[in-house]
Design a protein around this motif. Structure first.
Motif, PDB file in Angstrom:
ATOM      1  N   ARG A  10       0.834  -1.211   0.000  1.00  0.00           N
ATOM      2  CA  ARG A  10       0.000   0.000   0.000  1.00  0.00           C
ATOM      3  C   ARG A  10       0.864   1.255   0.000  1.00  0.00           C
ATOM      4  O   ARG A  10       0.595   2.207  -0.735  1.00  0.00           O
ATOM      5  CB  ARG A  10      -0.928  -0.001   1.212  1.00  0.00           C
ATOM      6  N   VAL A  11       1.920   1.247   0.811  1.00  0.00           N
ATOM      7  CA  VAL A  11       2.805   2.424   0.875  1.00  0.00           C
ATOM      8  C   VAL A  11       3.539   2.602  -0.452  1.00  0.00           C
ATOM      9  O   VAL A  11       3.660   3.716  -0.964  1.00  0.00           O
ATOM     10  CB  VAL A  11       3.786   2.305   2.059  1.00  0.00           C
ATOM     11  N   ARG A  12       4.010   1.511  -1.034  1.00  0.00           N
ATOM     12  CA  ARG A  12       4.720   1.603  -2.320  1.00  0.00           C
ATOM     13  C   ARG A  12       3.810   2.099  -3.437  1.00  0.00           C
ATOM     14  O   ARG A  12       4.223   2.886  -4.286  1.00  0.00           O
ATOM     15  CB  ARG A  12       5.330   0.249  -2.694  1.00  0.00           C
ATOM     16  N   ARG A  13       2.566   1.625  -3.459  1.00  0.00           N
ATOM     17  CA  ARG A  13       1.606   2.103  -4.476  1.00  0.00           C
ATOM     18  C   ARG A  13       1.394   3.603  -4.340  1.00  0.00           C
ATOM     19  O   ARG A  13       1.376   4.329  -5.328  1.00  0.00           O
ATOM     20  CB  ARG A  13       0.260   1.379  -4.323  1.00  0.00           C
ATOM     21  N   PRO A  53      -0.702  19.186  -1.366  1.00  0.00           N
ATOM     22  CA  PRO A  53      -1.658  19.317  -2.474  1.00  0.00           C
ATOM     23  C   PRO A  53      -2.783  18.288  -2.396  1.00  0.00           C
ATOM     24  O   PRO A  53      -2.576  17.165  -1.908  1.00  0.00           O
ATOM     25  CB  PRO A  53      -0.803  19.063  -3.721  1.00  0.00           C
ATOM     26  N   PRO A  54      -3.970  18.645  -2.899  1.00  0.00           N
ATOM     27  CA  PRO A  54      -5.119  17.727  -2.856  1.00  0.00           C
ATOM     28  C   PRO A  54      -4.855  16.376  -3.518  1.00  0.00           C
ATOM     29  O   PRO A  54      -5.321  15.346  -3.039  1.00  0.00           O
ATOM     30  CB  PRO A  54      -6.225  18.485  -3.594  1.00  0.00           C
ATOM     31  N   LEU A  60      -2.951   9.407  -0.529  1.00  0.00           N
ATOM     32  CA  LEU A  60      -2.767   8.901   0.837  1.00  0.00           C
ATOM     33  C   LEU A  60      -4.057   8.274   1.344  1.00  0.00           C
ATOM     34  O   LEU A  60      -4.045   7.204   1.955  1.00  0.00           O
ATOM     35  CB  LEU A  60      -2.313  10.025   1.767  1.00  0.00           C
ATOM     36  N   ALA A  61      -5.186   8.925   1.069  1.00  0.00           N
ATOM     37  CA  ALA A  61      -6.487   8.411   1.509  1.00  0.00           C
ATOM     38  C   ALA A  61      -6.820   7.092   0.797  1.00  0.00           C
ATOM     39  O   ALA A  61      -7.289   6.139   1.431  1.00  0.00           O
ATOM     40  CB  ALA A  61      -7.576   9.441   1.261  1.00  0.00           C
ATOM     41  N   LEU A  62      -6.568   7.026  -0.500  1.00  0.00           N
ATOM     42  CA  LEU A  62      -6.846   5.802  -1.255  1.00  0.00           C
ATOM     43  C   LEU A  62      -6.028   4.622  -0.721  1.00  0.00           C
ATOM     44  O   LEU A  62      -6.498   3.481  -0.735  1.00  0.00           O
ATOM     45  CB  LEU A  62      -6.547   6.007  -2.741  1.00  0.00           C
ATOM     46  N   ALA A  63      -4.820   4.900  -0.254  1.00  0.00           N
ATOM     47  CA  ALA A  63      -3.960   3.841   0.275  1.00  0.00           C
ATOM     48  C   ALA A  63      -4.239   3.558   1.749  1.00  0.00           C
ATOM     49  O   ALA A  63      -3.663   2.643   2.321  1.00  0.00           O
ATOM     50  CB  ALA A  63      -2.495   4.229   0.093  1.00  0.00           C
ATOM     51  N   GLY A  64      -5.112   4.359   2.365  1.00  0.00           N
ATOM     52  CA  GLY A  64      -5.423   4.159   3.775  1.00  0.00           C
ATOM     53  C   GLY A  64      -4.299   4.587   4.696  1.00  0.00           C
ATOM     54  O   GLY A  64      -4.132   4.025   5.775  1.00  0.00           O
ATOM     55  N   ALA A  80       4.938  13.044   5.575  1.00  0.00           N
ATOM     56  CA  ALA A  80       5.156  11.706   6.122  1.00  0.00           C
ATOM     57  C   ALA A  80       3.782  11.101   6.385  1.00  0.00           C
ATOM     58  O   ALA A  80       2.896  11.755   6.950  1.00  0.00           O
ATOM     59  CB  ALA A  80       5.972  11.765   7.415  1.00  0.00           C
ATOM     60  N   ALA A  81       3.605   9.855   5.954  1.00  0.00           N
ATOM     61  CA  ALA A  81       2.327   9.161   6.167  1.00  0.00           C
ATOM     62  C   ALA A  81       2.618   7.709   6.508  1.00  0.00           C
ATOM     63  O   ALA A  81       3.535   7.100   5.973  1.00  0.00           O
ATOM     64  CB  ALA A  81       1.466   9.254   4.910  1.00  0.00           C
ATOM     65  N   THR A  82       1.826   7.185   7.432  1.00  0.00           N
ATOM     66  CA  THR A  82       2.044   5.818   7.898  1.00  0.00           C
ATOM     67  C   THR A  82       0.803   4.958   7.676  1.00  0.00           C
ATOM     68  O   THR A  82      -0.292   5.465   7.527  1.00  0.00           O
ATOM     69  CB  THR A  82       2.369   5.822   9.407  1.00  0.00           C
ATOM     70  N   VAL A  83       1.042   3.646   7.674  1.00  0.00           N
ATOM     71  CA  VAL A  83      -0.053   2.688   7.545  1.00  0.00           C
ATOM     72  C   VAL A  83      -0.805   2.648   8.847  1.00  0.00           C
ATOM     73  O   VAL A  83      -0.242   2.674   9.914  1.00  0.00           O
ATOM     74  CB  VAL A  83       0.477   1.285   7.199  1.00  0.00           C
TER      75      VAL A  83
END
Length: 83
Positions: A10-13, A53-54, A60-64, A80-83
């Motif tokens: 998910r993070v890689r996508r 940016p939107p 990020l939202a699509l990947a959860g 920075a975003a985490t699972v």
């Protein structure tokens, strides 16, 4: 498939999508052992933007993924975003 393998995917996508959607300086995927958050982490530096940016928020939202608070620096926006 283990949870951690799915999280990494998910993070890689999301990282691939952000590279395509936004002007990036760098986009990295960090393993839990390398991340200050202890989770699979997307770490990106965006250029020429104020705030996130939107299109990046959408990916990020699509990947959860959960956006983590990070300071911006001059013409760069750190994400920075985490699972």
């Amino acid at each position: 498939m283990s949870c951690t393998v799915e999280e990494r995917k998910r993070v890689r996508r999301a990282a691939r999508a952000i590279r395509e959607e936004a002007a990036t300086e760098s986009v990295d995927v960090l393993a839990p052992s390398a991340s200050q958050y202890g989770d699979w982490t997307l770490d990106a530096v965006l250029r020429d933007c104020e705030g996130v940016p939107p299109e990046v928020l959408r990916e990020l939202a699509l990947a959860g993924l959960t956006l983590q608070p990070t300071p911006s620096q001059a013409e760069y926006q750190h994400v920075a975003a985490t699972v």
